[in-house]
Design a protein around this motif. Sequence first.
Motif, PDB file in Angstrom:
ATOM      1  N   THR A  91       0.852  -1.445   0.101  1.00 18.71           N
ATOM      2  CA  THR A  91       0.407  -0.053   0.092  1.00 18.71           C
ATOM      3  C   THR A  91       0.932   1.083  -0.031  1.00 18.71           C
ATOM      4  N   LYS A  92       0.647   2.167  -0.760  1.00 17.84           N
ATOM      5  CA  LYS A  92       1.342   3.506  -0.745  1.00 17.84           C
ATOM      6  C   LYS A  92       0.258   5.411  -0.927  1.00 17.84           C
ATOM      7  N   THR A  93       0.544   6.151  -0.155  1.00 20.41           N
ATOM      8  CA  THR A  93      -0.332   7.171   0.301  1.00 20.41           C
ATOM      9  C   THR A  93       0.697   8.048  -0.757  1.00 20.41           C
ATOM     10  N   ILE A  94      -0.110   8.707  -1.518  1.00 25.95           N
ATOM     11  CA  ILE A  94      -0.069   9.306  -3.070  1.00 25.95           C
ATOM     12  C   ILE A  94      -0.645  10.250  -3.235  1.00 25.95           C
ATOM     13  N   SER A  95      -0.242  11.342  -2.891  1.00 25.05           N
ATOM     14  CA  SER A  95      -0.975  13.433  -3.366  1.00 25.05           C
ATOM     15  C   SER A  95      -1.306  13.010  -5.338  1.00 25.05           C
ATOM     16  N   VAL A  96      -2.412  13.279  -5.071  1.00 25.78           N
ATOM     17  CA  VAL A  96      -2.920  13.613  -6.352  1.00 25.78           C
ATOM     18  C   VAL A  96      -3.302  15.544  -6.073  1.00 25.78           C
ATOM     19  N   ASP A  97      -2.864  16.077  -6.520  1.00 22.25           N
ATOM     20  CA  ASP A  97      -2.677  17.448  -6.714  1.00 22.25           C
ATOM     21  C   ASP A  97      -3.344  17.470  -5.516  1.00 22.25           C
ATOM     22  N   GLY A  98      -2.798  17.570  -4.440  1.00 21.18           N
ATOM     23  CA  GLY A  98      -2.922  18.095  -3.249  1.00 21.18           C
ATOM     24  C   GLY A  98      -3.802  16.962  -2.311  1.00 21.18           C
ATOM     25  N   GLN A  99      -4.520  16.067  -2.794  1.00 22.82           N
ATOM     26  CA  GLN A  99      -5.609  15.179  -1.837  1.00 22.82           C
ATOM     27  C   GLN A  99      -4.768  13.859  -1.942  1.00 22.82           C
ATOM     28  N   ASN A 100      -4.931  13.765  -0.719  1.00 24.57           N
ATOM     29  CA  ASN A 100      -4.382  12.554  -0.357  1.00 24.57           C
ATOM     30  C   ASN A 100      -5.140  11.096  -1.040  1.00 24.57           C
ATOM     31  N   ILE A 101      -4.474  10.090  -1.816  1.00 23.27           N
ATOM     32  CA  ILE A 101      -5.674   8.759  -1.388  1.00 23.27           C
ATOM     33  C   ILE A 101      -4.111   7.739  -1.029  1.00 23.27           C
ATOM     34  N   VAL A 102      -5.195   6.168  -1.258  1.00 21.97           N
ATOM     35  CA  VAL A 102      -4.609   5.103  -1.019  1.00 21.97           C
ATOM     36  C   VAL A 102      -4.656   4.099  -2.120  1.00 21.97           C
ATOM     37  N   VAL A 103      -2.980   3.909  -2.144  1.00 24.84           N
ATOM     38  CA  VAL A 103      -3.229   2.669  -2.843  1.00 24.84           C
ATOM     39  C   VAL A 103      -2.147   1.748  -3.216  1.00 24.84           C
ATOM     40  N   ALA A 104      -3.685   0.036  -3.542  1.00 25.76           N
ATOM     41  CA  ALA A 104      -3.253  -0.969  -2.584  1.00 25.76           C
ATOM     42  C   ALA A 104      -2.690  -1.529  -4.022  1.00 25.76           C
ATOM     43  N   GLU A 105      -1.432  -2.361  -3.586  1.00 31.65           N
ATOM     44  CA  GLU A 105      -1.332  -3.146  -5.294  1.00 31.65           C
ATOM     45  C   GLU A 105      -1.047  -4.453  -4.273  1.00 31.65           C
ATOM     46  N   ILE A 106      -2.187  -5.438  -6.092  1.00 30.69           N
ATOM     47  CA  ILE A 106      -2.055  -6.814  -5.239  1.00 30.69           C
ATOM     48  C   ILE A 106      -1.703  -7.699  -6.512  1.00 30.69           C
ATOM     49  N   SER A 107      -0.486  -8.713  -6.521  1.00 27.92           N
ATOM     50  CA  SER A 107       0.413  -9.220  -7.475  1.00 27.92           C
ATOM     51  C   SER A 107      -0.352  -9.953  -7.730  1.00 27.92           C
ATOM     52  N   LYS A 108       0.004 -10.860  -8.738  1.00 23.81           N
ATOM     53  CA  LYS A 108      -0.740 -11.585  -9.347  1.00 23.81           C
ATOM     54  C   LYS A 108      -0.425 -12.933  -8.584  1.00 23.81           C
ATOM     55  N   GLY A 109      -1.142 -13.913  -8.454  1.00 22.03           N
ATOM     56  CA  GLY A 109      -1.083 -15.193  -7.962  1.00 22.03           C
ATOM     57  C   GLY A 109      -0.750 -16.567  -8.084  1.00 22.03           C
ATOM     58  N   LYS A 110       0.593 -16.913  -7.317  1.00 24.59           N
ATOM     59  CA  LYS A 110       1.275 -17.872  -7.592  1.00 24.59           C
ATOM     60  C   LYS A 110       0.391 -19.642  -7.283  1.00 24.59           C
ATOM     61  N   ASP A 111      -0.084 -18.672  -6.491  1.00 25.36           N
ATOM     62  CA  ASP A 111      -0.945 -20.671  -5.827  1.00 25.36           C
ATOM     63  C   ASP A 111      -3.296 -20.471  -5.809  1.00 25.36           C
ATOM     64  N   LYS A 112      -3.066 -20.124  -7.447  1.00 28.44           N
ATOM     65  CA  LYS A 112      -3.942 -21.087  -7.524  1.00 28.44           C
ATOM     66  C   LYS A 112      -5.199 -21.971  -7.506  1.00 28.44           C
ATOM     67  N   PRO A 113      -6.482 -21.932  -7.341  1.00 28.39           N
ATOM     68  CA  PRO A 113      -7.176 -20.819  -6.863  1.00 28.39           C
ATOM     69  C   PRO A 113      -7.223 -20.141  -5.465  1.00 28.39           C
ATOM     70  N   TYR A 114      -7.263 -18.738  -5.384  1.00 29.94           N
ATOM     71  CA  TYR A 114      -7.756 -18.380  -4.237  1.00 29.94           C
ATOM     72  C   TYR A 114      -9.494 -18.024  -3.863  1.00 29.94           C
ATOM     73  N   LYS A 115      -9.610 -17.952  -2.595  1.00 34.92           N
ATOM     74  CA  LYS A 115     -10.929 -17.674  -2.286  1.00 34.92           C
ATOM     75  C   LYS A 115     -11.263 -16.989  -1.161  1.00 34.92           C
ATOM     76  N   ASP A 116     -12.253 -17.048  -1.115  1.00 34.56           N
ATOM     77  CA  ASP A 116     -12.746 -15.759  -0.399  1.00 34.56           C
ATOM     78  C   ASP A 116     -12.616 -16.304   1.707  1.00 34.56           C
ATOM     79  N   ASN A 117     -12.966 -15.356   2.587  1.00 37.93           N
ATOM     80  CA  ASN A 117     -13.330 -16.570   3.352  1.00 37.93           C
ATOM     81  C   ASN A 117     -14.656 -17.239   3.499  1.00 37.93           C
ATOM     82  N   LYS A 118     -15.558 -16.959   2.230  1.00 35.70           N
ATOM     83  CA  LYS A 118     -16.359 -17.962   2.272  1.00 35.70           C
ATOM     84  C   LYS A 118     -16.552 -19.324   1.423  1.00 35.70           C
ATOM     85  N   GLY A 119     -15.254 -19.330   0.880  1.00 35.16           N
ATOM     86  CA  GLY A 119     -14.966 -20.666  -0.227  1.00 35.16           C
ATOM     87  C   GLY A 119     -15.340 -20.437  -1.710  1.00 35.16           C
ATOM     88  N   ILE A 120     -15.669 -18.832  -1.712  1.00 36.79           N
ATOM     89  CA  ILE A 120     -16.125 -18.702  -3.334  1.00 36.79           C
ATOM     90  C   ILE A 120     -14.542 -18.034  -3.837  1.00 36.79           C
TER      91      ILE A 120
END
Length: 641
Positions: A91-120
Motif C-alpha cells: 500500500t502507498k499513500t499518494i498525493s494527487v493535486d494536493g489530495q491524499n489517496i491510498v493505492v493498494a498493489e495486488i500481485s498476480k497469484g502463484k497459488d491459484k485458485p484463491y478464495k474469499d473466507n466463504k470459499g467463493i
Amino acid sequence: MDTQYDSENIKTIISQGESTTVQFKVRVDDAYKAGTEMTAFSNTQGGLLVVGVDDKTGAVKKLSFEEIQATNALLANAASENVKPAIVIKTKTISVDGQNIVVAEISKGKDKPYKDNKGIIWVKNGSDKRKVFSNNELRVMMQSCGTLSADSDSVAGTSYKDIYEPTLKNFLFKRYTDELTNAGILGHLVQGFEIGDIVKVIDANFTVEKLLKNISLMNNAGQLTLSGLLLLGKSIQRYNPVFTVKGVSFVGSSVGTNEFRDKMPDREVEGNLLKQYEASISFINRNLRTVQVEKEFNSAGQLEVPLEVFVETLTNALIHRDYYINAPIRLFIFDDRIEIHSPGILPDSVTETNIMQGISVPRNKLLFDNAKHMLPYTGIGSGIVRAMKSYDKLLFRNNTTTEEFIITIMRDKPIEEKRAGCVRYTPGGLGTISIVADDGGGSSYKDDGVKREKKMVRYAAIKRRTKKRKDDFKDTFKGQNEGINRTFEGIKNDPTSEKKPDEGIKDDSTGTKTRNEGINRTFEGIKDDFKGTKEQNEGINCAFEGIKDDYTGSKTKNEGINEGINFIPEIIISERIKADLLSICLYLQKNELSKHVDIKRIINKSDATVERYLKMLKDNSLIEYAGSKKTGGYKIVSSRQ
C-alpha cells in the motif's frame, strides 16, 4: 506487478478509468468486500485497488489522516483474513493535486485458485468481477501456476516397452548432440548403436530408465509420464484414443454438409506427436491447391497457403492443447478456409490479442521443454508471429463455450464450384460415387440447393494433349479397353509391306514420308499391326468403369495406367498423387514382387503415404500382393498385364 507509482502516473491511470487491473473505491469500510476484490485480482492478472476515487466520475475524494490509517489497517486485515490462501499486498499513500489517496498493489497469484473466507472463487471480468463455477476454469488456473499439469501425470499401465526405440534414439541425439557427436555417434549413424551404448555416452552411471526418470519422462515406478508417451510412445491411442488429430476436407463451407473430399485415416495418424504432425502436414499438402508463383510455365508451384503457417499452427496445437480434455485436435478444410480446433481455452492471462505479439505461456511445461527435440519449433513463443508474417489471413478465437481455441486460415481464392470429373464420396452406401460430368455446354446444375453455371473444366494435361493431337490424329476409344483402338485418319497402310517397329510413327500416305510431330511412342517388344484403320495395343488394360469423359463428343475410357489412375473413390486425386500412383505401376511392370521399401525408395514418400497408395491401387484391382510375406511382393494384376 512491481511498478513504482507516483502522482503523475496515478493521475494518468485515474483518467483512463477502471479496467481489469484497476478498481476505484471512494472509501472501504468492509473487509470482506475488500477481500473479494483482492481475490479476483490474485486469480487474474493482479492489479491496483485505488481508495479515494469515485468509480462513477473519476473524481478524487481526499482521505483524511485518520481515514488513511484506517484504510491501510483494513486492507492489510482483508489480505490476511479474507483471502485464502493469504496474500501479501503493498500500500502507498499518494498525493494527487494536493489530495491524499491510498493505492493498494495486488500481485498476480502463484497459488491459484484463491478464495474469499466463504470459499467463493472470484475472477476479474472486465472492470467488474464474477464467481467461478466451471471446473475447466479452475483447471486452467491450477495449470497456469504449475500446481496441476497433465503432461507430468503418469500413464497407468505404461512401461519402457511402450517406447519406440528408433524415436528414442533420435530424441536423445537431438537432446544430447554435443556429447554423442564428440563420441563419434553422428545423426545418420545413431540408429546403428544399441540404446544402452548411447546412454552410457551421455552418462556412464545411467541406465536408459534412469535417464528417462532424470528428465521426467518416466516416474519412479517405471511408468511413462504423459509427455514421455506423447513424444516416444509406439501408440498413444492405446491408452487414450482421442489424443490424436482428426482431419476432414469438406465440400462446401460447413461441417453440416454430407459430402467430403478426403478424410485422414486413423491408422495414418496413429502414433506419437511426430507421427501425428507428419500425417497432418501430408493431409494438408494433398488437399490444398498448388499455385504458380513465377511466370515460367514449368516453374515449381507452391501451396496456396505457405506451409510455414501450418508448421507453426499445428505444432502449437499439439504442444499447447489441454490434455485434461478428452477430445482430438480437429483439422477442417473448407472451400473458403482451414480451421484448426485445439481442445482447451487459452492458458491464464493469454488472449487472442497478445498471442499475436509473441506472448506465450506454456500450459504443458514438461512437454514444451522436450518437444523442441522432436517437432519443428523454437520454444520462444515466436511461432504465431512467424505464421502471421508469412500469411496475414489468420483469425483467432478463444471459444469458452466449446472449450477450444480455434485458428482460422482464410483461403485466398475460395473454391466456388465443383470441377468436372471430380469424384466425391457421399454417405448412404459403401462405395457410393457421384460424378460431376462436363458436357462442354452452358447448362446449370444444383449444388446444395444453389444453381450455378457450369464451365468447361478440364485438367491441364488433357487440354495440352487435345491441342497437340487435333492436327495429327483422332482417337476413338471403344468397349472396355481390351486394348486401345485408334483410328488414324489419312494414314494408308500397305498390308503387304514389311512391318517395322513404331519409331515415331512414320506415315506413308501420299508417297511422301512425314514425321508425326509431338507423338513419340516406342513400344518395346510389341509389334503394332495396322490393318485398315485400327491399331491394337495388347499392352496395359487399366480401364476404370463408371468414369465417363466427354472427350470431343465421344464417351471414352481412360487410356492405360496413366489415365486409369485419374480417379479413385473417397478422394479427389491431385496431379501429384496421380503421378506417384503412375510411377508405382510403371515400376511394378518391370520389377515384379517388389517390396514396400522398394516402392518407398522410388517415390520418396513416408511409410504411411506409401501404404495408402498401395491400398488405393489394390482396392481398384490394379496391383496385388503375390507370394509369402517373406519372399513375395507387389505386382501388376495379371488381367492388367
